[in-house]
Design a protein around this motif. Structure first.
Motif, PDB file in Angstrom:
ATOM      1  N   LEU A   1       1.028  -1.133   0.109  1.00  0.00           N
ATOM      2  CA  LEU A   1       0.070  -0.178  -0.087  1.00  0.00           C
ATOM      3  C   LEU A   1       0.822   1.241   0.043  1.00  0.00           C
ATOM      4  N   SER A   2       1.821   1.536   0.777  1.00  0.00           N
ATOM      5  CA  SER A   2       2.762   2.441   0.973  1.00  0.00           C
ATOM      6  C   SER A   2       3.575   2.792  -0.276  1.00  0.00           C
ATOM      7  N   ALA A   3       3.891   1.559  -1.115  1.00  0.00           N
ATOM      8  CA  ALA A   3       4.753   1.696  -2.255  1.00  0.00           C
ATOM      9  C   ALA A   3       3.849   2.039  -3.387  1.00  0.00           C
ATOM     10  N   GLN A   4       2.653   1.795  -3.300  1.00  0.00           N
ATOM     11  CA  GLN A   4       1.739   2.019  -4.266  1.00  0.00           C
ATOM     12  C   GLN A   4       1.448   3.575  -4.307  1.00  0.00           C
ATOM     13  N   GLN A   5       1.293   4.024  -3.057  1.00  0.00           N
ATOM     14  CA  GLN A   5       1.008   5.572  -2.953  1.00  0.00           C
ATOM     15  C   GLN A   5       2.432   6.479  -3.493  1.00  0.00           C
ATOM     16  N   ALA A   6       3.519   5.701  -2.943  1.00  0.00           N
ATOM     17  CA  ALA A   6       4.675   6.465  -3.241  1.00  0.00           C
ATOM     18  C   ALA A   6       5.111   6.605  -4.933  1.00  0.00           C
ATOM     19  N   GLY A   7       4.714   5.351  -5.487  1.00  0.00           N
ATOM     20  CA  GLY A   7       4.900   5.383  -6.839  1.00  0.00           C
ATOM     21  C   GLY A   7       3.774   6.176  -7.539  1.00  0.00           C
ATOM     22  N   LEU A   8       2.730   6.302  -7.197  1.00  0.00           N
ATOM     23  CA  LEU A   8       1.766   7.323  -7.784  1.00  0.00           C
ATOM     24  C   LEU A   8       2.270   8.540  -7.652  1.00  0.00           C
ATOM     25  N   ALA A   9       2.624   9.008  -6.491  1.00  0.00           N
ATOM     26  CA  ALA A   9       2.916  10.454  -6.078  1.00  0.00           C
ATOM     27  C   ALA A   9       4.448  10.714  -7.012  1.00  0.00           C
ATOM     28  N   SER A  10       5.232   9.870  -7.357  1.00  0.00           N
ATOM     29  CA  SER A  10       6.143  10.032  -8.034  1.00  0.00           C
ATOM     30  C   SER A  10       5.981  10.493  -9.771  1.00  0.00           C
ATOM     31  N   VAL A  11       4.623   9.963 -10.410  1.00  0.00           N
ATOM     32  CA  VAL A  11       4.443  10.255 -11.234  1.00  0.00           C
ATOM     33  C   VAL A  11       3.252  11.266 -11.609  1.00  0.00           C
ATOM     34  N   ALA A  12       2.410  11.560 -10.291  1.00  0.00           N
ATOM     35  CA  ALA A  12       1.315  12.391 -10.383  1.00  0.00           C
ATOM     36  C   ALA A  12       1.319  13.226  -8.945  1.00  0.00           C
TER      37      ALA A  12
ATOM     38  N   VAL B   1      -3.168   9.944   0.918  1.00  0.00           N
ATOM     39  CA  VAL B   1      -4.598   9.797   1.741  1.00  0.00           C
ATOM     40  C   VAL B   1      -4.129   8.665   2.750  1.00  0.00           C
ATOM     41  N   ASP B   2      -5.078   9.186   3.899  1.00  0.00           N
ATOM     42  CA  ASP B   2      -5.158   7.942   4.992  1.00  0.00           C
ATOM     43  C   ASP B   2      -5.977   6.858   4.712  1.00  0.00           C
ATOM     44  N   LEU B   3      -5.519   5.772   4.876  1.00  0.00           N
ATOM     45  CA  LEU B   3      -6.295   4.520   4.278  1.00  0.00           C
ATOM     46  C   LEU B   3      -7.062   3.924   5.554  1.00  0.00           C
TER      47      LEU B   3
ATOM     48  N   THR C   1     -11.760  12.744  -5.026  1.00  0.00           N
ATOM     49  CA  THR C   1     -10.424  12.162  -5.382  1.00  0.00           C
ATOM     50  C   THR C   1      -9.745  11.519  -4.119  1.00  0.00           C
ATOM     51  N   HIS C   2     -10.083  11.966  -2.971  1.00  0.00           N
ATOM     52  CA  HIS C   2      -9.423  11.537  -1.649  1.00  0.00           C
ATOM     53  C   HIS C   2      -9.894   9.781  -1.807  1.00  0.00           C
ATOM     54  N   ASP C   3     -11.274   9.873  -1.605  1.00  0.00           N
ATOM     55  CA  ASP C   3     -12.046   8.500  -1.457  1.00  0.00           C
ATOM     56  C   ASP C   3     -11.402   7.509  -2.532  1.00  0.00           C
ATOM     57  N   ALA C   4     -11.532   8.039  -3.672  1.00  0.00           N
ATOM     58  CA  ALA C   4     -11.239   7.447  -4.849  1.00  0.00           C
ATOM     59  C   ALA C   4      -9.843   6.550  -5.005  1.00  0.00           C
TER      60      ALA C   4
ATOM     61  N   ALA D   1      -8.158   6.206  -2.117  1.00  0.00           N
ATOM     62  CA  ALA D   1      -8.251   4.979  -0.987  1.00  0.00           C
ATOM     63  C   ALA D   1      -8.902   3.962  -1.572  1.00  0.00           C
ATOM     64  N   SER D   2      -9.984   4.059  -2.244  1.00  0.00           N
ATOM     65  CA  SER D   2     -10.473   2.770  -2.774  1.00  0.00           C
ATOM     66  C   SER D   2      -9.809   2.149  -3.642  1.00  0.00           C
ATOM     67  N   GLY D   3      -9.087   2.716  -4.504  1.00  0.00           N
ATOM     68  CA  GLY D   3      -8.298   2.134  -5.507  1.00  0.00           C
ATOM     69  C   GLY D   3      -6.987   1.110  -4.856  1.00  0.00           C
ATOM     70  N   TYR D   4      -6.494   1.756  -3.836  1.00  0.00           N
ATOM     71  CA  TYR D   4      -5.402   1.372  -3.176  1.00  0.00           C
ATOM     72  C   TYR D   4      -6.115   0.046  -2.366  1.00  0.00           C
ATOM     73  N   LEU D   5      -7.177   0.109  -1.537  1.00  0.00           N
ATOM     74  CA  LEU D   5      -7.660  -0.889  -0.771  1.00  0.00           C
ATOM     75  C   LEU D   5      -8.461  -1.936  -1.453  1.00  0.00           C
ATOM     76  N   HIS D   6      -9.363  -1.695  -2.206  1.00  0.00           N
ATOM     77  CA  HIS D   6     -10.274  -2.558  -3.065  1.00  0.00           C
ATOM     78  C   HIS D   6      -9.381  -3.124  -3.973  1.00  0.00           C
ATOM     79  N   GLY D   7      -8.555  -2.375  -4.705  1.00  0.00           N
ATOM     80  CA  GLY D   7      -7.787  -2.906  -5.614  1.00  0.00           C
ATOM     81  C   GLY D   7      -6.801  -3.840  -5.302  1.00  0.00           C
TER      82      GLY D   7
END
Length: 244
Positions: free
Chosen positions: A148-159, A165-167, A178-181, A183-189
């Motif tokens: 989860l943290s790596a996904q956030q860091a990776g997306l932040a590097s390109v966008a 977001v707090d999960l 956008t915030h919840d979208a 979070a949903s992508g990270y968690l549900h995905g």
């Protein structure tokens, strides 16, 4: 014999005490950026451990600092385990066992010690790993995907304009901001990806696999699954405790 067991991950260090091959209580964790609370807890132990054993997949500076503290305060030399081709009742599938993270091997050892084999073991940390082990302790192989943290860091590097977001433990699937979208992508995905992978592993196995989740984000991710799994947060340390 009292052992101090240490798991140095990519971002955190976990530790627990073990007595005669069994862990006592739940593990405690600190970030690599501040090890002082760790040292304070160790200094407050009623007695020094008789042995210190550990596994490290990251945090080289943390390992060196921990080694120094333990040597200075207890006069002990920590033993840092490496992945063998065969050990702890597990036969590793990798042609080069050294390429398999020692934490993954120990999670399999822990699953065997807790009588969970055959199993599909998912370790939810900075990286998420999945490994399948049959009833005889034969590793069938595995895979790695970003946590989860790596996904956030990776997306932040390109966008970089997207928010961090707090999960939460209750995030809706379809959202209207956008915030919840995110979070949903990270968690549900992540949960749905793991669920699909587990089901594929089950379909490919001739044995009935037990889905077994461990690691810092295991409890959070498991809440978003549409399947029953066993939670064992300290499985790596349990495996370490079971090694003679």
């Amino acid at each position: 014999m009292t052992d101090l067991l240490i798991d140095v991950g990519n971002s955190r260090t976990k530790w627990i005490l073990a007595e005669d091959g069994h862990v006592r209580g739940a593990a405690r964790a600190v970030g690599h950026d501040d090890l002082v609370p760790l040292y304070d807890e160790w200094a407050a132990l009623r007695a020094a451990p008789q042995r210190v054993r550990g596994v490290s997949v990251g945090g080289g500076e943390a390992v060196a600092a921990i080694d120094q503290w333990i040597t200075d305060h207890w006069g002990l030399a920590p033993q840092w385990l490496q992945t063998p081709a065969l050990g702890g009742g597990i036969r590793v599938a990798y042609a080069d066992p050294g390429q398999l993270g020692t934490d993954r091997w120990l999670a399999m050892v822990g699953a065997r010690a807790a009588d969970y084999l055959p199993a599909c073991i998912v370790d939810c940390g900075s990286a998420i790993t999945l490994d399948v082990v049959d009833s005889q302790g034969r590793h069938q192989g595995g895979l790695i995907l970003p946590g989860l943290s790596a996904q956030q860091a990776g997306l932040a590097s390109v966008a970089p304009r997207l928010p961090t977001v707090d999960l939460a433990t209750k995030t809706p699937f379809l959202t209207n901001n956008t915030h919840d979208a995110l979070a949903s992508g990270y968690l549900h995905g992540t949960a749905m990806a793991l669920q699909g992978l587990i089901r594929r592993a089950m379909a490919a196995s001739t044995e009935r696999l037990t889905p077994l989740f461990t690691g810092g984000d295991a409890t959070l991710i498991a809440r978003y699954l549409d399947m029953d799994v066993r939670l064992r947060p300290d499985l790596v340390l349990e495996g370490l405790a079971s090694i003679p």
